[in-house]
Design a protein around this motif. Structure first.
Motif, PDB file in Angstrom:
ATOM      1  N   UNK A   5      21.837  27.163  16.036  1.00 15.66           N
ATOM      2  CA  UNK A   5      21.222  25.832  15.985  1.00 15.66           C
ATOM      3  C   UNK A   5      19.944  25.806  16.817  1.00 15.66           C
ATOM      4  N   UNK A   6      19.977  26.399  18.019  1.00 20.11           N
ATOM      5  CA  UNK A   6      18.782  26.432  18.871  1.00 20.11           C
ATOM      6  C   UNK A   6      17.675  27.252  18.197  1.00 20.11           C
ATOM      7  N   UNK A   7      18.058  28.380  17.624  1.00 20.47           N
ATOM      8  CA  UNK A   7      17.083  29.245  16.940  1.00 20.47           C
ATOM      9  C   UNK A   7      16.435  28.504  15.773  1.00 20.47           C
TER      10      UNK A   7
ATOM     11  N   UNK B 221      31.238  34.597  20.375  1.00 19.85           N
ATOM     12  CA  UNK B 221      32.337  33.792  19.841  1.00 19.85           C
ATOM     13  C   UNK B 221      31.763  32.714  18.921  1.00 19.85           C
ATOM     14  N   UNK B 222      32.562  32.171  18.016  1.00 22.70           N
ATOM     15  CA  UNK B 222      32.035  31.253  16.990  1.00 22.70           C
ATOM     16  C   UNK B 222      31.290  30.044  17.553  1.00 22.70           C
ATOM     17  N   UNK B 223      31.759  29.471  18.657  1.00 18.67           N
ATOM     18  CA  UNK B 223      31.079  28.304  19.213  1.00 18.67           C
ATOM     19  C   UNK B 223      29.722  28.688  19.794  1.00 18.67           C
ATOM     20  N   UNK B 224      29.698  29.773  20.571  1.00 18.87           N
ATOM     21  CA  UNK B 224      28.431  30.244  21.135  1.00 18.87           C
ATOM     22  C   UNK B 224      27.465  30.611  20.001  1.00 18.87           C
ATOM     23  N   UNK B 225      28.007  31.258  18.967  1.00 17.25           N
ATOM     24  CA  UNK B 225      27.175  31.644  17.824  1.00 17.25           C
ATOM     25  C   UNK B 225      26.544  30.419  17.163  1.00 17.25           C
TER      26      UNK B 225
ATOM     27  N   UNK C 207      31.096  31.237  32.996  1.00 15.80           N
ATOM     28  CA  UNK C 207      29.856  31.849  33.462  1.00 15.80           C
ATOM     29  C   UNK C 207      28.691  31.263  32.664  1.00 15.80           C
ATOM     30  N   UNK C 208      27.619  30.879  33.367  1.00 19.62           N
ATOM     31  CA  UNK C 208      26.467  30.290  32.696  1.00 19.62           C
ATOM     32  C   UNK C 208      25.473  31.397  32.336  1.00 19.62           C
ATOM     33  N   UNK C 209      25.078  31.418  31.077  1.00 19.18           N
ATOM     34  CA  UNK C 209      24.131  32.419  30.572  1.00 19.18           C
ATOM     35  C   UNK C 209      22.913  31.739  29.982  1.00 19.18           C
ATOM     36  N   UNK C 210      21.761  32.346  30.213  1.00 20.02           N
ATOM     37  CA  UNK C 210      20.515  31.935  29.577  1.00 20.02           C
ATOM     38  C   UNK C 210      20.190  32.972  28.510  1.00 20.02           C
ATOM     39  N   UNK C 211      19.982  32.511  27.292  1.00 21.80           N
ATOM     40  CA  UNK C 211      19.573  33.419  26.219  1.00 21.80           C
ATOM     41  C   UNK C 211      18.129  33.099  25.853  1.00 21.80           C
ATOM     42  N   UNK C 212      17.260  34.077  26.063  1.00 19.68           N
ATOM     43  CA  UNK C 212      15.844  33.969  25.732  1.00 19.68           C
ATOM     44  C   UNK C 212      15.701  34.319  24.246  1.00 19.68           C
ATOM     45  N   UNK C 213      15.425  33.310  23.430  1.00 17.45           N
ATOM     46  CA  UNK C 213      15.431  33.493  21.973  1.00 17.45           C
ATOM     47  C   UNK C 213      14.143  34.141  21.466  1.00 17.45           C
ATOM     48  N   UNK C 214      13.143  34.266  22.318  1.00 15.30           N
ATOM     49  CA  UNK C 214      11.927  35.003  21.955  1.00 15.30           C
ATOM     50  C   UNK C 214      12.022  36.436  22.460  1.00 15.30           C
TER      51      UNK C 214
ATOM     52  N   UNK D 237      13.760  26.476  19.244  1.00 16.43           N
ATOM     53  CA  UNK D 237      13.787  26.475  20.706  1.00 16.43           C
ATOM     54  C   UNK D 237      13.576  27.887  21.241  1.00 16.43           C
ATOM     55  N   UNK D 238      13.058  27.973  22.465  1.00 19.23           N
ATOM     56  CA  UNK D 238      12.734  29.280  23.043  1.00 19.23           C
ATOM     57  C   UNK D 238      13.901  29.859  23.833  1.00 19.23           C
ATOM     58  N   UNK D 239      14.859  28.975  24.192  1.00 22.03           N
ATOM     59  CA  UNK D 239      15.996  29.473  24.963  1.00 22.03           C
ATOM     60  C   UNK D 239      17.212  28.587  24.729  1.00 22.03           C
ATOM     61  N   UNK D 240      18.361  29.125  25.098  1.00 25.52           N
ATOM     62  CA  UNK D 240      19.601  28.368  25.024  1.00 25.52           C
ATOM     63  C   UNK D 240      20.415  28.693  26.262  1.00 25.52           C
TER      64      UNK D 240
END
Ligand code: V3L
Length: 85
Positions: A28-30, A19-23, A44-51, A34-37
């Motif tokens: 921004x984190x990328x 969704x646009x906000x999550x995107x 629901x809480x999600x961890x996104x590993x950006x590496x 940053x390595x994660x967001x």
């Protein structure tokens, strides 16, 4: 050039756009290197590993999905579970 990017998570046989906000949060984190967001999505809480380019459900980390950052407009199933009308 002025390329625009969109984040996607894996569904069955295709990709969903975040969704646009999550995107915006992921991008921004990328761009900040940053390595994660962490994102709260529909309660629901999600961890996104950006590496590792993987999404983990923090309540059940075995529930993981591949993610990708791709050009805006590439083929996908819809946005955050909503198919196009
Ligand atoms: N944004 C929105 N909903 C999500 C996301 C996200 N980043 N991650 C998981 N969900 P899990 P098909 C997906 C939803 O991983 O037919 C799609 O958006 C997820 O929704 O166990 O398999 C569709 O709505 C799922 O309903 O935490 O391609 C649906 O699956 C729920 O959270 C079916 O898509 C649990 O996912």
């Amino acid at each position: 050039g002025q390329e625009a990017f969109q984040w996607f998570y894996e569904g069955r046989h295709g990709w969903w756009e975040y969704d646009p906000r999550a995107n915006a949060d992921l991008e921004a984190a990328f761009l900040a290197g940053e390595s994660k967001a962490e994102l709260l999505i529909a309660g629901c809480l999600y961890l996104i590993d950006l590496h590792g380019m993987m999404q983990y459900n923090k309540n059940d980390p075995g529930k993981r999905r591949t993610v990708k950052r791709d050009r805006v407009g590439v083929a996908c199933k819809g946005v955050a579970g909503i198919r196009p009308a």
